[in-house]
Design a protein around this motif. Structure first.
Motif, PDB file in Angstrom:
ATOM      1  N   LEU A  62       7.763   7.736 -10.176  1.00  0.00           N
ATOM      2  CA  LEU A  62       8.046   6.368  -9.740  1.00  0.00           C
ATOM      3  C   LEU A  62       6.904   5.759  -8.923  1.00  0.00           C
ATOM      4  O   LEU A  62       6.507   4.614  -9.179  1.00  0.00           O
ATOM      5  N   PRO A  63       6.329   6.448  -7.929  1.00  0.00           N
ATOM      6  CA  PRO A  63       5.159   5.864  -7.252  1.00  0.00           C
ATOM      7  C   PRO A  63       3.984   5.633  -8.203  1.00  0.00           C
ATOM      8  O   PRO A  63       3.258   4.644  -8.079  1.00  0.00           O
ATOM      9  N   ALA A  64       3.815   6.555  -9.179  1.00  0.00           N
ATOM     10  CA  ALA A  64       2.732   6.372 -10.150  1.00  0.00           C
ATOM     11  C   ALA A  64       2.966   5.122 -10.995  1.00  0.00           C
ATOM     12  O   ALA A  64       2.025   4.370 -11.314  1.00  0.00           O
ATOM     13  N   LEU A  65       4.224   4.876 -11.361  1.00  0.00           N
ATOM     14  CA  LEU A  65       4.553   3.669 -12.138  1.00  0.00           C
ATOM     15  C   LEU A  65       4.264   2.410 -11.335  1.00  0.00           C
ATOM     16  O   LEU A  65       3.739   1.416 -11.862  1.00  0.00           O
ATOM     17  N   LEU A  66       4.585   2.427 -10.035  1.00  0.00           N
ATOM     18  CA  LEU A  66       4.316   1.272  -9.179  1.00  0.00           C
ATOM     19  C   LEU A  66       2.815   1.000  -9.077  1.00  0.00           C
ATOM     20  O   LEU A  66       2.372  -0.148  -9.189  1.00  0.00           O
ATOM     21  N   VAL A  67       2.034   2.042  -8.890  1.00  0.00           N
ATOM     22  CA  VAL A  67       0.578   1.860  -8.785  1.00  0.00           C
ATOM     23  C   VAL A  67       0.011   1.306 -10.088  1.00  0.00           C
ATOM     24  O   VAL A  67      -0.797   0.370 -10.091  1.00  0.00           O
ATOM     25  N   ALA A 127      -5.373  -0.833  -1.097  1.00  0.00           N
ATOM     26  CA  ALA A 127      -4.001  -1.021  -0.621  1.00  0.00           C
ATOM     27  C   ALA A 127      -2.993  -0.472  -1.626  1.00  0.00           C
ATOM     28  O   ALA A 127      -2.014   0.191  -1.252  1.00  0.00           O
ATOM     29  N   VAL A 128      -3.228  -0.735  -2.921  1.00  0.00           N
ATOM     30  CA  VAL A 128      -2.290  -0.263  -3.946  1.00  0.00           C
ATOM     31  C   VAL A 128      -2.286   1.259  -4.017  1.00  0.00           C
ATOM     32  O   VAL A 128      -1.227   1.907  -4.054  1.00  0.00           O
ATOM     33  N   THR A 129      -3.475   1.863  -4.024  1.00  0.00           N
ATOM     34  CA  THR A 129      -3.537   3.322  -4.129  1.00  0.00           C
ATOM     35  C   THR A 129      -2.970   4.003  -2.887  1.00  0.00           C
ATOM     36  O   THR A 129      -2.281   5.025  -2.985  1.00  0.00           O
ATOM     37  N   LEU A 130      -3.249   3.483  -1.714  1.00  0.00           N
ATOM     38  CA  LEU A 130      -2.708   4.079  -0.487  1.00  0.00           C
ATOM     39  C   LEU A 130      -1.199   3.903  -0.406  1.00  0.00           C
ATOM     40  O   LEU A 130      -0.480   4.796   0.090  1.00  0.00           O
ATOM     41  N   ALA A 131      -0.694   2.753  -0.878  1.00  0.00           N
ATOM     42  CA  ALA A 131       0.757   2.564  -0.896  1.00  0.00           C
ATOM     43  C   ALA A 131       1.424   3.567  -1.828  1.00  0.00           C
ATOM     44  O   ALA A 131       2.484   4.141  -1.512  1.00  0.00           O
ATOM     45  N   GLY A 132       0.810   3.802  -2.982  1.00  0.00           N
ATOM     46  CA  GLY A 132       1.349   4.806  -3.897  1.00  0.00           C
ATOM     47  C   GLY A 132       1.327   6.196  -3.298  1.00  0.00           C
ATOM     48  O   GLY A 132       2.283   6.987  -3.461  1.00  0.00           O
ATOM     49  N   ALA A 133       0.233   6.514  -2.582  1.00  0.00           N
ATOM     50  CA  ALA A 133       0.161   7.823  -1.926  1.00  0.00           C
ATOM     51  C   ALA A 133       1.243   7.950  -0.862  1.00  0.00           C
ATOM     52  O   ALA A 133       1.846   9.026  -0.688  1.00  0.00           O
ATOM     53  N   GLY A 134       1.498   6.862  -0.136  1.00  0.00           N
ATOM     54  CA  GLY A 134       2.541   6.906   0.878  1.00  0.00           C
ATOM     55  C   GLY A 134       3.914   7.177   0.291  1.00  0.00           C
ATOM     56  O   GLY A 134       4.698   7.983   0.823  1.00  0.00           O
ATOM     57  N   LEU A 135       4.225   6.518  -0.834  1.00  0.00           N
ATOM     58  CA  LEU A 135       5.512   6.759  -1.482  1.00  0.00           C
ATOM     59  C   LEU A 135       5.609   8.180  -2.013  1.00  0.00           C
ATOM     60  O   LEU A 135       6.669   8.821  -1.953  1.00  0.00           O
ATOM     61  N   ASN A 136       4.500   8.685  -2.527  1.00  0.00           N
ATOM     62  CA  ASN A 136       4.501  10.032  -3.073  1.00  0.00           C
ATOM     63  C   ASN A 136       4.717  11.089  -1.986  1.00  0.00           C
ATOM     64  O   ASN A 136       5.231  12.176  -2.267  1.00  0.00           O
ATOM     65  N   SER A 137       4.329  10.766  -0.752  1.00  0.00           N
ATOM     66  CA  SER A 137       4.439  11.750   0.335  1.00  0.00           C
ATOM     67  C   SER A 137       5.815  11.773   0.982  1.00  0.00           C
ATOM     68  O   SER A 137       6.098  12.640   1.816  1.00  0.00           O
ATOM     69  N   LEU A 138       6.682  10.813   0.634  1.00  0.00           N
ATOM     70  CA  LEU A 138       7.987  10.762   1.292  1.00  0.00           C
ATOM     71  C   LEU A 138       8.837  11.992   0.985  1.00  0.00           C
ATOM     72  O   LEU A 138       9.499  12.557   1.877  1.00  0.00           O
ATOM     73  N   LEU A 139       8.831  12.434  -0.296  1.00  0.00           N
ATOM     74  CA  LEU A 139       9.673  13.568  -0.669  1.00  0.00           C
ATOM     75  C   LEU A 139       9.218  14.865   0.010  1.00  0.00           C
ATOM     76  O   LEU A 139      10.043  15.585   0.598  1.00  0.00           O
ATOM     77  N   GLY A 192      -2.832  15.946  -9.550  1.00  0.00           N
ATOM     78  CA  GLY A 192      -1.766  15.578 -10.467  1.00  0.00           C
ATOM     79  C   GLY A 192      -1.282  14.146 -10.320  1.00  0.00           C
ATOM     80  O   GLY A 192      -1.021  13.463 -11.310  1.00  0.00           O
ATOM     81  N   PHE A 193      -1.136  13.660  -9.093  1.00  0.00           N
ATOM     82  CA  PHE A 193      -0.639  12.287  -8.929  1.00  0.00           C
ATOM     83  C   PHE A 193      -1.606  11.272  -9.555  1.00  0.00           C
ATOM     84  O   PHE A 193      -1.189  10.298 -10.177  1.00  0.00           O
ATOM     85  N   GLY A 194      -2.910  11.488  -9.395  1.00  0.00           N
ATOM     86  CA  GLY A 194      -3.885  10.604 -10.033  1.00  0.00           C
ATOM     87  C   GLY A 194      -3.775  10.644 -11.539  1.00  0.00           C
ATOM     88  O   GLY A 194      -3.897   9.616 -12.216  1.00  0.00           O
ATOM     89  N   LEU A 195      -3.510  11.851 -12.121  1.00  0.00           N
ATOM     90  CA  LEU A 195      -3.335  11.955 -13.572  1.00  0.00           C
ATOM     91  C   LEU A 195      -2.069  11.231 -14.020  1.00  0.00           C
ATOM     92  O   LEU A 195      -2.052  10.613 -15.099  1.00  0.00           O
ATOM     93  N   ALA A 196      -1.000  11.284 -13.219  1.00  0.00           N
ATOM     94  CA  ALA A 196       0.231  10.567 -13.578  1.00  0.00           C
ATOM     95  C   ALA A 196      -0.018   9.063 -13.643  1.00  0.00           C
ATOM     96  O   ALA A 196       0.444   8.375 -14.565  1.00  0.00           O
TER      97      ALA A 196
END
Length: 675
Positions: free
Chosen positions: A93-98, A123-135, A42-46
């Motif tokens: 929000l992480p998807a928007l940043l990526v 770097a961009v994709t891993l940073a987005g994954a990191g933000l997505n995992s915070l919640l 789902g995150f990749g689709l977002a």
């Protein structure tokens, strides 16, 4: 004005949005669907949905996507609307940043994957994954720190793999063709299918999962980048789907009695290994292919330019001095073919004497290599003598450049030059002609010096007999030697007049000789140029009175004082006025003017006489020059008057200018500095 209102989603974007919402709703709709699998990928689709939206509408799209996700999140997890809002924002929000970072600089379409640097993409994709995992990590901490860390790690891996699986299908890829043939590509596809069935269907083949990677890597290297991403997507989604259905090596429960989080972590690890084993490989292969194609095109263009320059020689050698390129221009100029020269040193077509000549110029050892290095260091262009294949000699104007690799190592040298044989021959001919001309000038100067000495000596020698003749003629004329009859007296008077003319000529010659030798002595003192003009005018007056001429003298009211020799300046005025009277027919007008102007004294003698053509004016101050008109009309003169005027005025620091036209008169202006 650009439209930045709510977006209207295209078909592809709408389909991906629907799939995303379905994935978010699965945990609540399917019994046994564990939360660790929720919404993958789902995150990749977002991110893909937001990549499809133009930059000006991307924020609207993100807000709309978050709103659409609220019902699915509330339904799947049974949470309050507020918690659903937090979950939707944690996804969008992480998807928007990526999406913003991947499309930086591209305002309209998804970026080209092959143009992204691999390090920046990861770097961009891993940073987005990191933000997505915070919640999820924050929520998991409610059950303890270990549980929170596990939840965060699984969410991070899930988000990272989701992007690596989906994004390559959305981003534009390279259009490079497959390097493998049709048979090879079908063999790779069938092999991949067989490996996937053998590895991902059974539930006890964990040790064979690595066989998928070689099959995918084969396609990444030999197939197109697009097909590689499609295969990666199908393998990863298939492995995930089979795992959810209880098939494959990572499904739970298995003999090892894996927990649901462990099973999810294993399948995500497998997907991560597949993605990071194929996506970067396909990207690097495409970039290498683009660089290779560009290098081949550049090489072809350079070779075409070199070969088309048939009038220019290009020779490339490696660091050992062996020829690596011999252009068509080199073949035409030197006669040696590229087959004869490649792999050999061009030094053998330069004589040792030629090498020594250039080495001596640079002050280096007399070797071909040392001389070439000296030319590279100085950047000097030199003319080299090459031995033509037919035995002749060709002169080439040569420049040597150094070929340096990015590491700084010298890879060789390239020589460029043009045929200079004709130029050098012309130069030598010109130098010989200039040498002959120089010798001729020296001889003319010597002749002129001899002539001046001759004129000076002859003039000195003539003064004594002229004085003697003049004295005896005077004795005869005044009757001291007896009375003469009328005819005898007339003859003696003719002798006196001609002796006087001859004496004046001798005096003029002596004056010019002294002036040219720098021995003209002037008794310079302050004097009024008006008085000089008046005395000269009185001398010329009787001559002008015998003619029907209007001769006038116009002088300034105030003194015109100069520092000069009165006798010499009187001669200047007399010569100019006499010339004006002599070359002006009866009925004409002669004017002598003395004035001041801008700190100078001006003496102007003008007439309405026969004038002189522009072609002959350049020779006016040459000794013995007489205009063609004066010769035709047999006007008496020696051609020395203006030469004497110029010599005297120059010694006084002044100038003489002449303006004249045929049958329209002459105007001579003498400028002298005021005292």
């Amino acid at each position: 004005m650009r439209d930045v209102g709510p977006p209207r989603l295209p078909v592809r974007t709408a389909v991906m949005t629907v799939v995303l919402l379905v994935l978010l709703a699965l945990p609540g709709a399917v019994d046994g669907y564990v939360q660790e699998y929720a919404a993958w990928p789902g995150f990749g689709l977002a991110v893909a949905v937001l990549l499809d939206v133009p930059r000006g509408r991307r924020r609207w799209a993100a807000a709309l996507l978050a709103v659409l996700c609220l019902p699915s999140l509330s339904y799947s997890y049974g949470v309050s609307p507020l918690v659903a809002v937090v979950g939707a924002l944690g996804l969008v929000l992480p998807a928007l940043l990526v999406a913003a970072q991947l499309l930086r600089g591209d305002h309209t379409r998804p970026g080209r994957l092959v143009e992204l640097r691999l390090s920046r993409y990861l770097a961009v994709t891993l940073a987005g994954a990191g933000l997505n995992s915070l919640l999820p990590a924050a929520v998991g901490i409610g059950d303890g720190v270990p549980a929170g860390l596990v939840a965060g790690l699984i969410s991070f891996v899930a988000a990272a793999t989701a992007q690596q699986v989906v994004l390559p299908l959305v981003l534009r890829t390279s259009d490079r063709p497959a390097s493998g043939g049709g048979t090879e590509l079908w063999a790779q596809r069938l092999t991949l299918l067989a490996v996937c069935v053998a590895v991902l269907w059974p539930r006890s083949s964990v040790g064979l999962a690595f066989l998928v990677l070689p099959a995918l890597g084969w396609g990444a290297v030999r197939g197109t980048q697009r097909e590689t991403h499609v295969q990666t997507f199908l393998v990863c989604v298939g492995a995930f789907a089979l795992n959810v259905l209880g098939r494959g090596p990572y499904a739970a429960p298995v003999p090892d009695d894996l927990s649901d989080p462990a099973s999810a972590a294993l399948v995500y690890s497998f997907v991560l290994a597949v993605c990071f084993g194929t996506v970067p490989l396909a990207l690097v292969v495409s970039q290498l292919s683009s660089m290779t194609t560009y290098a081949e095109r550049s090489t072809s263009a350079i070779e075409l330019m070199l070969e088309s320059a048939t009038g220019t020689l290009f020779i490339a050698v490696d660091e050992t001095g062996r020829t690596t390129h011999w252009s068509a221009g080199a073949e035409r100029l030197l006669g040696w073919t590229s087959e004869e020269m490649l792999g050999r040193s061009p030094a053998h077509i330069n004589s040792q004497e030629e090498v020594e000549r250039h080495a001596a110029h640079f002050g280096v050892p007399p070797t071909h290599a040392a001389t070439l290095r000296a030319m590279v260091e100085t950047g000097e262009r030199r003319d080299w003598a090459y031995e033509h294949r037919d035995g002749g000699t060709v002169m080439v104007s040569l420049t040597i450049s150094q070929i340096t690799e990015p590491s700084g190592r010298v890879a060789g040298y390239i020589a460029s030059g043009e045929d200079a044989t004709e130029r050098i021959e012309t130069q030598r001919t010109l130098e010989a002609a200039l040498e002959r001309e120089h010798e001729s000038v020296l001889r003319l100067q010597e002749v002129d010096h001899v002539k001046q000495e001759l004129v000076s000596n002859v003039s000195h020698e003539l003064r004594t007999p002229i004085t003697s003749i003049s004295g005896y003629a005077e004795l005869l004329s005044d009757g001291s030697l007896g009375e003469l009859n009328r005819q005898q007296l007339d003859a003696v008077q003719r002798i006196e007049r001609n002796v006087t003319r001859l004496g004046l000529l001798v005096e003029d010659l002596l004056l010019l000789s002294r002036a040219e030798a720098g021995h003209l002595r002037l008794d310079r003192r302050p004097l009024d140029l008006r008085d000089v003009a008046r005395e000269s005018f009185d001398l010329v007056g009787p001559i002008a009175a015998q003619r029907s001429l209007a001769v006038t003298l116009d002088v300034a009211d105030a003194p015109v004082t100069v520092l000069g020799d009165p006798d010499a300046l009187e001669r200047v005025v007399t010569n100019l006025t006499g010339n004006a009277v002599k070359f002006t027919p009866d009925g004409g007008r002669v004017t002598v003017t003395v004035t001041r102007s801008e700190g100078n004294a001006l003496l102007v003698v003008s007439d309405t006489g026969i004038g002189i053509s522009e072609e002959e004016q350049a020779q006016l101050f040459t000794r013995f020059f007489r205009s063609s008109r004066a010769v035709e009309e047999a006007i008496q003169g020696t051609g020395l008057g203006l030469s004497i005027v110029d010599a005297i005025v120059t010694r006084h620091g002044g100038t003489v200018r002449v303006r004249s036209a045929v049958d329209r008169g002459t105007r001579v202006t003498v400028t002298l500095p005021l005292a």
